[in-house]
Design a protein around this motif. Structure first.
Motif, mmCIF file in Angstrom:
data_model
loop_
_atom_site.group_PDB
_atom_site.id
_atom_site.type_symbol
_atom_site.label_atom_id
_atom_site.label_comp_id
_atom_site.label_asym_id
_atom_site.label_seq_id
_atom_site.Cartn_x
_atom_site.Cartn_y
_atom_site.Cartn_z
ATOM 1 N N TYR A 121 46.800 78.676 22.529
ATOM 2 C CA TYR A 121 47.176 77.267 22.466
ATOM 3 C C TYR A 121 45.984 76.377 22.770
ATOM 4 C CZ TYR A 121 49.808 73.018 23.660
ATOM 5 O OH TYR A 121 50.305 71.749 23.715
ATOM 6 N N SER A 122 45.919 75.232 22.102
ATOM 7 C CA SER A 122 44.966 74.230 22.559
ATOM 8 C C SER A 122 45.691 72.889 22.596
ATOM 9 C CB SER A 122 43.742 74.192 21.657
ATOM 10 O OG SER A 122 43.955 73.342 20.587
ATOM 11 N N GLY A 123 45.442 72.145 23.627
ATOM 12 C CA GLY A 123 46.183 70.892 23.755
ATOM 13 C C GLY A 123 45.519 69.942 24.733
ATOM 14 N N LEU A 124 46.021 68.694 24.730
ATOM 15 C CA LEU A 124 45.472 67.643 25.595
ATOM 16 C C LEU A 124 46.316 67.577 26.852
ATOM 17 C CD1 LEU A 124 45.012 65.134 22.680
ATOM 18 C CD2 LEU A 124 43.150 66.180 24.014
ATOM 19 N N TYR A 125 45.657 67.775 27.983
ATOM 20 C CA TYR A 125 46.377 67.949 29.239
ATOM 21 C C TYR A 125 46.058 66.833 30.229
ATOM 22 C CZ TYR A 125 48.436 70.428 33.169
ATOM 23 O OH TYR A 125 49.233 70.795 34.215
ATOM 24 N N CYS A 126 47.113 66.180 30.748
ATOM 25 C CA CYS A 126 46.900 65.165 31.791
ATOM 26 C C CYS A 126 47.253 65.789 33.139
ATOM 27 C CB CYS A 126 47.758 63.930 31.542
ATOM 28 S SG CYS A 126 47.722 62.799 32.951
ATOM 29 N N PHE A 132 51.051 68.633 28.938
ATOM 30 C CA PHE A 132 50.308 68.410 27.711
ATOM 31 C C PHE A 132 50.881 67.204 26.984
ATOM 32 C CE2 PHE A 132 49.345 72.876 28.532
ATOM 33 C CZ PHE A 132 47.985 72.918 28.243
ATOM 34 N N TYR A 133 49.997 66.469 26.329
ATOM 35 C CA TYR A 133 50.414 65.315 25.533
ATOM 36 C C TYR A 133 50.113 65.569 24.058
ATOM 37 C CZ TYR A 133 51.732 61.963 29.102
ATOM 38 O OH TYR A 133 52.402 61.311 30.095
ATOM 39 N N THR A 134 50.947 64.998 23.176
ATOM 40 C CA THR A 134 50.603 65.002 21.756
ATOM 41 C C THR A 134 49.784 63.733 21.525
ATOM 42 O OG1 THR A 134 52.573 63.761 21.191
ATOM 43 C CG2 THR A 134 52.763 66.170 21.111
ATOM 44 N N GLN A 135 48.965 63.710 20.449
ATOM 45 C CA GLN A 135 48.161 62.534 20.127
ATOM 46 C C GLN A 135 49.037 61.289 20.073
ATOM 47 O OE1 GLN A 135 45.273 61.542 20.047
ATOM 48 N NE2 GLN A 135 43.946 63.345 19.857
ATOM 49 N N LYS A 136 50.215 61.462 19.494
ATOM 50 C CA LYS A 136 51.105 60.331 19.279
ATOM 51 C C LYS A 136 51.594 59.700 20.585
ATOM 52 C CE LYS A 136 54.992 59.471 16.355
ATOM 53 N NZ LYS A 136 56.124 60.070 15.670
ATOM 54 N N GLU A 137 51.709 60.538 21.605
ATOM 55 C CA GLU A 137 52.219 60.020 22.879
ATOM 56 C C GLU A 137 51.150 59.251 23.665
ATOM 57 O OE1 GLU A 137 55.508 63.054 24.646
ATOM 58 O OE2 GLU A 137 53.522 63.895 24.356
ATOM 59 N N LEU A 138 49.866 59.446 23.300
ATOM 60 C CA LEU A 138 48.787 58.800 24.056
ATOM 61 C C LEU A 138 48.648 57.342 23.625
ATOM 62 C CD1 LEU A 138 46.091 61.615 23.834
ATOM 63 C CD2 LEU A 138 47.607 61.116 25.760
ATOM 64 N N ARG A 139 48.109 56.524 24.513
ATOM 65 C CA ARG A 139 47.832 55.139 24.158
ATOM 66 C C ARG A 139 46.310 54.942 24.221
ATOM 67 N NH1 ARG A 139 50.886 51.430 27.833
ATOM 68 N NH2 ARG A 139 52.660 52.705 27.234
ATOM 69 N N ASP A 140 45.714 54.579 23.076
ATOM 70 C CA ASP A 140 44.241 54.501 22.950
ATOM 71 C C ASP A 140 43.587 55.777 23.457
ATOM 72 O OD1 ASP A 140 44.505 51.898 22.026
ATOM 73 O OD2 ASP A 140 44.406 51.065 24.065
ATOM 74 N N GLY A 141 44.194 56.901 23.137
ATOM 75 C CA GLY A 141 43.620 58.189 23.525
ATOM 76 C C GLY A 141 43.817 58.517 24.998
ATOM 77 N N CYS A 143 46.366 58.757 28.680
ATOM 78 C CA CYS A 143 47.721 58.944 29.187
ATOM 79 C C CYS A 143 48.295 57.563 29.520
ATOM 80 C CB CYS A 143 47.679 59.806 30.454
ATOM 81 S SG CYS A 143 49.160 59.613 31.448
ATOM 82 N N PRO A 144 49.473 57.218 28.982
ATOM 83 C CA PRO A 144 50.011 55.872 29.229
ATOM 84 C C PRO A 144 50.353 55.612 30.689
ATOM 85 C CG PRO A 144 51.574 57.217 27.952
ATOM 86 C CD PRO A 144 50.326 58.031 28.113
ATOM 87 N N HIS A 254 71.721 64.208 38.811
ATOM 88 C CA HIS A 254 70.327 64.020 39.195
ATOM 89 C C HIS A 254 70.000 62.533 39.176
ATOM 90 C CE1 HIS A 254 69.880 68.270 38.789
ATOM 91 N NE2 HIS A 254 69.949 68.283 37.474
ATOM 92 N N PHE A 255 69.228 62.110 40.168
ATOM 93 C CA PHE A 255 68.715 60.731 40.206
ATOM 94 C C PHE A 255 67.204 60.803 40.135
ATOM 95 C CE2 PHE A 255 72.401 58.120 41.082
ATOM 96 C CZ PHE A 255 73.338 59.096 41.371
ATOM 97 N N ILE A 256 66.643 60.085 39.184
ATOM 98 C CA ILE A 256 65.182 60.112 39.004
ATOM 99 C C ILE A 256 64.697 58.719 38.613
ATOM 100 C CG2 ILE A 256 65.094 62.529 38.241
ATOM 101 C CD1 ILE A 256 64.762 61.300 35.320
ATOM 102 N N GLY A 257 63.377 58.522 38.725
ATOM 103 C CA GLY A 257 62.764 57.318 38.173
ATOM 104 C C GLY A 257 62.453 57.569 36.698
ATOM 105 N N LYS A 258 62.239 56.501 35.971
ATOM 106 C CA LYS A 258 62.076 56.621 34.516
ATOM 107 C C LYS A 258 60.798 57.381 34.122
ATOM 108 C CE LYS A 258 59.750 52.203 33.962
ATOM 109 N NZ LYS A 258 59.705 50.896 33.312
ATOM 110 N N ASP A 259 59.863 57.540 35.064
ATOM 111 C CA ASP A 259 58.603 58.230 34.776
ATOM 112 C C ASP A 259 58.794 59.711 34.450
ATOM 113 O OD1 ASP A 259 59.476 58.459 37.464
ATOM 114 O OD2 ASP A 259 57.505 59.089 38.147
ATOM 115 N N ILE A 260 59.914 60.283 34.912
ATOM 116 C CA ILE A 260 60.082 61.725 34.701
ATOM 117 C C ILE A 260 61.318 62.008 33.845
ATOM 118 C CG2 ILE A 260 58.679 62.524 36.637
ATOM 119 C CD1 ILE A 260 61.106 62.626 38.391
ATOM 120 N N LEU A 261 61.500 61.125 32.864
ATOM 121 C CA LEU A 261 62.650 61.259 31.966
ATOM 122 C C LEU A 261 62.539 62.501 31.079
ATOM 123 C CD1 LEU A 261 65.256 60.082 30.753
ATOM 124 C CD2 LEU A 261 63.847 58.705 29.219
#
Ligand code: ME8
Length: 508
Positions: A121-126, A132-141, A143-144, A254-261
């Protein structure tokens, strides 16, 4: 007997408890107290998330071993929640041996069914997000969330066949529209599930990371931290016993913040499907707090600590502000000015004043001794009783819909009416005429009832202040839970209440 299993996220041990984690704790603690008081069998879980890159890095930066860091910070988290009177039933650490064993058991089970496979596997990892993030999920390359560029990582790893369950999860959400609440977050998950999902990389080679749970079928690897952490919701119940697991797992909320949806809305239910387990009942997603309009951060120096707030304004006032000022699911802003305004208007002038005026008159006019109600019951008195009955109905409805601020609003509308009842009945004028003394006694009796019902409805939200109100009313603890006690039946004439004590001194 109805049941509920309430969970919070387990917090990373690379920081201290703050406004954000305190908010999740206060919502869940309020609900746990609410359901317990109504006789539901309740299990309330919280804990700390201790493995993975992020923790290993934080330990290295602090010049400690991961074990030293996690022991220290996990203890601090637990102590902070204890100081805040959070009534969790169990505190889990992902480094607890029973959790490690259960994660390995589950991995083995899913591996044996063929839903875990080995691949390159190769991927972009935050590292911040531990994913791992897909290109599409990134903002200006970037992590949002962390605004950092992810690292390109290429390696051989184990993967979970998440995509296999994509359709089934979509169908489940369609069939259970409140599986994820509020609706906006359900829609976000549905949108994720309408895109190709891919499979989930669930291992990290030990050459890169050793601080994790070893993959039971390949000692060269440790488990991806999310595949480990999510399982805490199961392992804690299993630890308590198979019967506890069987009773509570189907009632999981489960109760969570929106960051870990995504991990909770996508990874977790597909993991449960692969493990052959029923899905949780609801995923309840709350919004994020900013402070005076800005993101909270150490570098801005604007991090709000629940412990400091306890010192400054008291726990109940902090709870009240967070729960009253936010709408579940939406973002909210913490402002000193709004905190003072809400405190003074609702806690000091409305509730505090009602307690104070009622008990002061009861003391002054009757030496604290309760008098009989009026017979027949005047319309004003009937209206007051009806206002509180209406508040009780509204609270039930709003709490079931997680609209805690509306529940509080309903109660404070009733206490406001009780203050107006004082003005309308004017006991301080009536008392000048000895013939009106029985009426004054009856008015005060109604006000004591108003205080009792208000304290009963408010006690999951403001536990400390309500315990004080009950002590002032001189009522035993069982009375707090006597929800079906009719108006007028709690105080026997002759019962003595206490002199007032300031509950919420005004803030300047
Ligand atoms: O994500 N406003 O842990 P975490 C509201 N270990 N809530 C906030 C917040 C804010 N500004 N900041 C944080 C993790 N939170 C994982 C979870 S669960 C199996 C693993 C709260 O320490 C909110 O509940 O980063 C959020 O989801 C959580 O803290 C993230 O905590």
């Amino acid at each position: 007997m109805p049941r509920i299993y309430i969970t919070t996220p387990i917090y990373y041990v690379n920081g201290d408890p703050h406004l954000g984690s305190a908010y999740t704790m206060l919502i869940t603690d309020t609900l746990a107290r609410y359901y317990r008081a109504r006789g539901w069998e309740t299990f309330y879980l919280t804990g700390t998330d201790e493995h993975g890159d992020k923790i290993a890095q934080a330990a290295a930066e602090a010049g400690m071993s991961p074990k030293e860091l996690t022991d220290r910070v996990s203890t601090a988290f637990r102590a902070a929640w204890d100081t805040c009177d959070i009534t969790y039933d169990h505190f889990i650490r992902t480094t607890d041996p029973y959790h490690i064993r259960y994660v390995q058991e589950l991995l083995t089970k899913v591996y044996e069914t063929g839903d875990i496979f080995f691949d390159r596997y190769s991927g972009l990892y935050c590292v911040g997000c531990e994913r791992f993030y897909t290109q599409k999920e990134l903002r200006d390359g970037k992590c949002p969330d962390h605004l950092t560029e992810p690292k390109l990582i290429e390696e051989e790893n184990y993967f979970f066949r998440m995509s296999k369950y994509q359709e089934r999860l979509l169908r489940h959400i369609e069939a259970h529209p409140d599986f994820i609440r509020p609706e906006g977050f359900k829609n976000e998950v549905v949108a994720m599930l309408r895109e190709p999902l891919g499979d989930l990389c669930i291992s990290r080679p030990k050459s890169r990371l050793t601080w994790g749970i070893e993959i039971p079928f390949d000692q060269r690897y440790v488990t991806y931290v999310w595949f480990d952490a999510l399982i805490n919701y199961l392992s804690a119940l299993k630890y308590k016993g198979e019967d506890v697991f069987t009773k509570f797992w189907p009632e999981a909320q489960h109760f969570i913040g929106k960051d870990i949806l995504k991990p909770h809305g996508v990874f977790w239910p597909t993991m449960l499907m692969a493990a052959g387990l029923p899905l949780y009942k609801h995923l309840n997603v709350h919004g994020f707090w900013t402070v005076e309009g800005q993101k909270m951060s150490k570098s801005l120096g604007n991090v709000i600590s629940p412990l400091a707030m306890k010192e400054k304004i008291g726990l109940d006032a902090f709870r009240y502000f967070l729960l009253r000022e936010s709408v579940f699911g939406q973002d909210a802003d913490f402002r000193e000015e709004s905190l003072t305004a809400r405190y003074n208007a609702d806690l000091a002038n409305n509730l505090g004043n009602l307690v104070n005026r009622t008990l002061a008159m009861q003391e002054r006019y009757f030496k604290g001794v309760v008098q009989p109600l009026s017979d027949p019951v005047p319309e004003l008195d009937q209206r007051l009783a009806a206002t509180f009955a209406q508040a009780a109905t509204e609270v039930e409805h709003h709490v079931a819909n997680l609209a805690l601020s509306r529940a509080l609003e309903a109660i404070f509308r009733a206490t406001d009416q009780a203050n107006k009842y004082i003005t309308e009945t004017a006991p301080f004028t009536l008392v000048k005429d000895p013939a009106s003394l029985p009426r004054v006694g009856a008015v005060l009796h109604n006000l004591l009832e108003a205080l009792r019902v208000a304290a009963q409805l408010l006690s999951p939200f403001l536990p400390d202040a309500c315990a004080k109100i009950f002590a002032l009313l001189n009522l035993p603890a069982e009375q707090i839970r006597a929800y079906d006690l009719p108006w007028g039946k709690a105080f026997v004439p002759g019962h003595a209440v206490q002199k007032p004590q300031p509950l919420f001194p005004r803030l300047v």
